[in-house]
Design a protein around this motif. Structure first.
Motif, PDB file in Angstrom:
ATOM      1  N   THR A  42     100.335   2.737 -76.776  1.00  0.00           N
ATOM      2  CA  THR A  42     100.894   1.765 -75.838  1.00  0.00           C
ATOM      3  C   THR A  42     101.266   0.464 -76.542  1.00  0.00           C
ATOM      4  O   THR A  42     100.791   0.176 -77.652  1.00  0.00           O
ATOM      5  CB  THR A  42      99.891   1.462 -74.726  1.00  0.00           C
ATOM      6  N   ALA A  43     102.075  -0.336 -75.873  1.00  0.00           N
ATOM      7  CA  ALA A  43     102.539  -1.592 -76.459  1.00  0.00           C
ATOM      8  C   ALA A  43     101.415  -2.603 -76.634  1.00  0.00           C
ATOM      9  O   ALA A  43     101.543  -3.528 -77.436  1.00  0.00           O
ATOM     10  CB  ALA A  43     103.647  -2.197 -75.591  1.00  0.00           C
ATOM     11  N   ASP A  44     100.324  -2.453 -75.876  1.00  0.00           N
ATOM     12  CA  ASP A  44      99.209  -3.389 -76.005  1.00  0.00           C
ATOM     13  C   ASP A  44      98.101  -2.871 -76.916  1.00  0.00           C
ATOM     14  O   ASP A  44      97.036  -3.472 -77.017  1.00  0.00           O
ATOM     15  CB  ASP A  44      98.640  -3.750 -74.626  1.00  0.00           C
ATOM     16  N   ASP A  45      98.349  -1.755 -77.602  1.00  0.00           N
ATOM     17  CA  ASP A  45      97.379  -1.236 -78.566  1.00  0.00           C
ATOM     18  C   ASP A  45      97.201  -2.249 -79.701  1.00  0.00           C
ATOM     19  O   ASP A  45      98.184  -2.740 -80.265  1.00  0.00           O
ATOM     20  CB  ASP A  45      97.880   0.095 -79.130  1.00  0.00           C
ATOM     21  N   PRO A  46      95.970  -2.605 -80.072  1.00  0.00           N
ATOM     22  CA  PRO A  46      95.746  -3.657 -81.079  1.00  0.00           C
ATOM     23  C   PRO A  46      96.389  -3.362 -82.438  1.00  0.00           C
ATOM     24  O   PRO A  46      96.940  -4.274 -83.072  1.00  0.00           O
ATOM     25  CB  PRO A  46      94.221  -3.725 -81.188  1.00  0.00           C
ATOM     26  N   VAL A  47      96.326  -2.107 -82.893  1.00  0.00           N
ATOM     27  CA  VAL A  47      96.917  -1.790 -84.200  1.00  0.00           C
ATOM     28  C   VAL A  47      98.436  -1.894 -84.116  1.00  0.00           C
ATOM     29  O   VAL A  47      99.090  -2.394 -85.039  1.00  0.00           O
ATOM     30  CB  VAL A  47      96.472  -0.399 -84.688  1.00  0.00           C
ATOM     31  N   TYR A  48      99.006  -1.418 -83.017  1.00  0.00           N
ATOM     32  CA  TYR A  48     100.454  -1.597 -82.852  1.00  0.00           C
ATOM     33  C   TYR A  48     100.807  -3.074 -82.783  1.00  0.00           C
ATOM     34  O   TYR A  48     101.810  -3.501 -83.385  1.00  0.00           O
ATOM     35  CB  TYR A  48     100.963  -0.893 -81.596  1.00  0.00           C
ATOM     36  N   HIS A  49     100.029  -3.854 -82.052  1.00  0.00           N
ATOM     37  CA  HIS A  49     100.298  -5.291 -81.943  1.00  0.00           C
ATOM     38  C   HIS A  49     100.327  -5.939 -83.325  1.00  0.00           C
ATOM     39  O   HIS A  49     101.240  -6.726 -83.644  1.00  0.00           O
ATOM     40  CB  HIS A  49      99.239  -5.952 -81.067  1.00  0.00           C
ATOM     41  N   ASN A  50      99.339  -5.612 -84.168  1.00  0.00           N
ATOM     42  CA  ASN A  50      99.306  -6.152 -85.531  1.00  0.00           C
ATOM     43  C   ASN A  50     100.510  -5.678 -86.339  1.00  0.00           C
ATOM     44  O   ASN A  50     101.130  -6.451 -87.086  1.00  0.00           O
ATOM     45  CB  ASN A  50      98.020  -5.716 -86.239  1.00  0.00           C
ATOM     46  N   THR A  51     100.829  -4.382 -86.192  1.00  0.00           N
ATOM     47  CA  THR A  51     101.972  -3.808 -86.918  1.00  0.00           C
ATOM     48  C   THR A  51     103.260  -4.485 -86.493  1.00  0.00           C
ATOM     49  O   THR A  51     104.123  -4.793 -87.332  1.00  0.00           O
ATOM     50  CB  THR A  51     102.050  -2.294 -86.661  1.00  0.00           C
ATOM     51  N   ARG A  52     103.406  -4.736 -85.206  1.00  0.00           N
ATOM     52  CA  ARG A  52     104.609  -5.382 -84.683  1.00  0.00           C
ATOM     53  C   ARG A  52     104.762  -6.790 -85.253  1.00  0.00           C
ATOM     54  O   ARG A  52     105.870  -7.217 -85.608  1.00  0.00           O
ATOM     55  CB  ARG A  52     104.538  -5.421 -83.154  1.00  0.00           C
ATOM     56  N   ARG A  53     103.657  -7.520 -85.353  1.00  0.00           N
ATOM     57  CA  ARG A  53     103.723  -8.866 -85.923  1.00  0.00           C
ATOM     58  C   ARG A  53     104.196  -8.804 -87.377  1.00  0.00           C
ATOM     59  O   ARG A  53     104.974  -9.662 -87.828  1.00  0.00           O
ATOM     60  CB  ARG A  53     102.358  -9.551 -85.843  1.00  0.00           C
ATOM     61  N   PHE A  54     103.726  -7.795 -88.110  1.00  0.00           N
ATOM     62  CA  PHE A  54     104.186  -7.622 -89.492  1.00  0.00           C
ATOM     63  C   PHE A  54     105.675  -7.287 -89.536  1.00  0.00           C
ATOM     64  O   PHE A  54     106.444  -7.876 -90.314  1.00  0.00           O
ATOM     65  CB  PHE A  54     103.384  -6.515 -90.178  1.00  0.00           C
ATOM     66  N   ILE A  55     106.098  -6.330 -88.711  1.00  0.00           N
ATOM     67  CA  ILE A  55     107.486  -5.875 -88.712  1.00  0.00           C
ATOM     68  C   ILE A  55     108.444  -7.027 -88.417  1.00  0.00           C
ATOM     69  O   ILE A  55     109.495  -7.159 -89.052  1.00  0.00           O
ATOM     70  CB  ILE A  55     107.678  -4.754 -87.670  1.00  0.00           C
ATOM     71  N   LEU A  56     108.078  -7.862 -87.454  1.00  0.00           N
ATOM     72  CA  LEU A  56     108.952  -8.959 -87.024  1.00  0.00           C
ATOM     73  C   LEU A  56     108.616 -10.244 -87.778  1.00  0.00           C
ATOM     74  O   LEU A  56     108.601 -11.340 -87.219  1.00  0.00           O
ATOM     75  CB  LEU A  56     108.835  -9.158 -85.511  1.00  0.00           C
ATOM     76  N   SER A  57     108.370 -10.078 -89.062  1.00  0.00           N
ATOM     77  CA  SER A  57     108.094 -11.227 -89.936  1.00  0.00           C
ATOM     78  C   SER A  57     108.808 -11.010 -91.261  1.00  0.00           C
ATOM     79  O   SER A  57     109.255  -9.897 -91.569  1.00  0.00           O
ATOM     80  CB  SER A  57     106.596 -11.365 -90.188  1.00  0.00           C
ATOM     81  N   ARG A  58     108.876 -12.043 -92.043  1.00  0.00           N
ATOM     82  CA  ARG A  58     109.545 -11.928 -93.341  1.00  0.00           C
ATOM     83  C   ARG A  58     108.721 -11.163 -94.358  1.00  0.00           C
ATOM     84  O   ARG A  58     109.188 -10.922 -95.481  1.00  0.00           O
ATOM     85  CB  ARG A  58     109.904 -13.323 -93.846  1.00  0.00           C
ATOM     86  N   ASP A  59     107.517 -10.760 -93.986  1.00  0.00           N
ATOM     87  CA  ASP A  59     106.748  -9.874 -94.850  1.00  0.00           C
ATOM     88  C   ASP A  59     107.301  -8.452 -94.822  1.00  0.00           C
ATOM     89  O   ASP A  59     107.028  -7.666 -95.728  1.00  0.00           O
ATOM     90  CB  ASP A  59     105.272  -9.875 -94.444  1.00  0.00           C
ATOM     91  N   ASN A  60     108.042  -8.111 -93.782  1.00  0.00           N
ATOM     92  CA  ASN A  60     108.803  -6.870 -93.763  1.00  0.00           C
ATOM     93  C   ASN A  60     110.088  -7.113 -94.544  1.00  0.00           C
ATOM     94  O   ASN A  60     110.906  -7.957 -94.159  1.00  0.00           O
ATOM     95  CB  ASN A  60     109.120  -6.473 -92.312  1.00  0.00           C
TER      96      ASN A  60
END
Length: 357
Positions: A217-235
């Motif tokens: 789900t979109a509120d899954d903690p690991v997905y939430h962390n992954t999403r923050r990484f993806i939508l950052s310049r670290d990606n």
């Protein structure tokens, strides 16, 4: 698609021309790039059609044959090094258009996951276990179980159930890492032997698309962390500019964001403000064509790839329909939104699906 899979399941597309001399295959086939997601989509299509229409005519022997073929390939590719005869080489091309080690691809060890030679972008995988594609395989394996159970094909249904458990366990054991900034996140690729690739690509399946695919789900903690990484310049394939910000791809030039990834970001966003920002970016980046493109320059959106790209336009449409409360019946997107306040609508073209389907 079903008949084509039975002819040559390791091929991505088909045409009546031989394009490359290295391919000694039938004229029906476009090329032999094996992408795991190419075997996921036919299962998804059959399942969602069935759920949307209740049309049991899809539950026929040809579907069983297709599922048997897909199952056999995924089992073989759980141990690509020892069991697979698949290879792909192309001469005089960029490195991402061919597989290393005489066409065998990057080395990998068994993990329970199933191997992929290429990404949805058609670019070669750096490491053989493409995590979002394996997540997609988990989801559609469950679809296969439901379809096969309805067909009373209990043995094959149980085989898919066991395969789904193997792949899921491999993802959770080998497909995550503790990032020093973002915490526990999913990686994009791994070889199962300690090497990982930290990135995301605009093409679906992607890590950004995990809830859209239905893996979690979109509120899954690991997905939430992954999403923050993806939508950052670290990606390395996240770009920001004057007109847009979002995820691009090594398949297109630097600083080109994809409309597909913007649609996925919008459909998986929890925050309504983020969704409105996505709509605004679509309005600013169609380059006066009123069509969506593959990738576009975030500072000069009139510079883009593919003037007509059906996939991008379809994803854009699905995003807008979801904002209007219209979903494909039985899809993860509908399931993700079905607790939303107010009535919801579904795209149904026939009788309702039977209970418990």
């Amino acid at each position: 698609m079903a008949i084509f899979l039975l002819i040559k399941p390791s091929n991505i597309g088909f045409n009546n021309l031989f394009l490359y001399k290295v391919l000694t295959i039938r004229p029906l086939v476009w090329e032999r790039k094996y992408e795991l997601d190419s075997l996921c989509y036919p299962i998804q299509l059959a399942y969602l059609y069935w759920k949307a229409t209740g049309d049991d005519s899809v539950l026929q022997p040809t579907l069983k044959q297709v599922l048997e073929t897909i199952y056999r390939i995924w089992k073989i590719e759980q141990d690509h090094e020892a069991k697979s005869s698949y290879s792909f080489e192309r001469d005089d091309c960029r490195v991402s258009d061919t597989l290393l080690r005489k066409g065998k691809g990057g080395y990998s060890v068994p993990t329970g996951m199933t191997w992929s030679g290429f990404r949805p972008s058609d670019d070669a995988c750096l490491y053989g276990y493409l995590i979002p594609a394996n997540m997609f395989a988990v989801v559609v394996s469950n679809y296969a179980v439901e379809l096969l159970t309805a067909m009373e094909e209990i043995k094959l249904a149980e085989q898919f159930r066991e395969l789904e458990a193997d792949i899921r366990q491999g993802i959770e054991q080998y497909g995550k890492m503790d990032h020093p900034v973002y915490g526990e996140i999913y990686v994009y690729e791994t070889d199962g032997n300690g090497r990982v690739n930290l990135m995301d690509d605009a093409n679906v399946p992607s890590l950004l698309a995990i809830p859209y695919l239905g893996y979690t789900t979109a509120d899954d903690p690991v997905y939430h962390n992954t999403r923050r990484f993806i939508l950052s310049r670290d990606n390395p394939y996240y770009y920001e500019g004057s007109y847009a910000k979002g995820v691009g791809s090594p398949h297109t030039p630097d600083h080109y964001v994809w409309h597909i990834s913007l649609a996925i970001q919008g459909m998986t966003a929890i925050d309504s403000k983020e969704k409105r920002q996505i709509v605004a970016m679509f309005k600013q980046t169609h380059a006066d064509t009123y069509f969506m493109h593959e990738g576009f320059d975030v500072d000069r959106p009139k510079q883009y790839t593919r003037s007509w790209f059906a996939w991008a336009n379809s994803m854009f449409s699905e995003f807008l329909l979801s904002e209007a409360g219209i979903y494909v019946p039985g899809s993860p997107l509908e399931n993700m939104k079905n607790n939303k306040a107010g009535d919801r609508h579904v795209l149904s073209t026939g009788k309702a699906a039977k209970p418990n389907q």
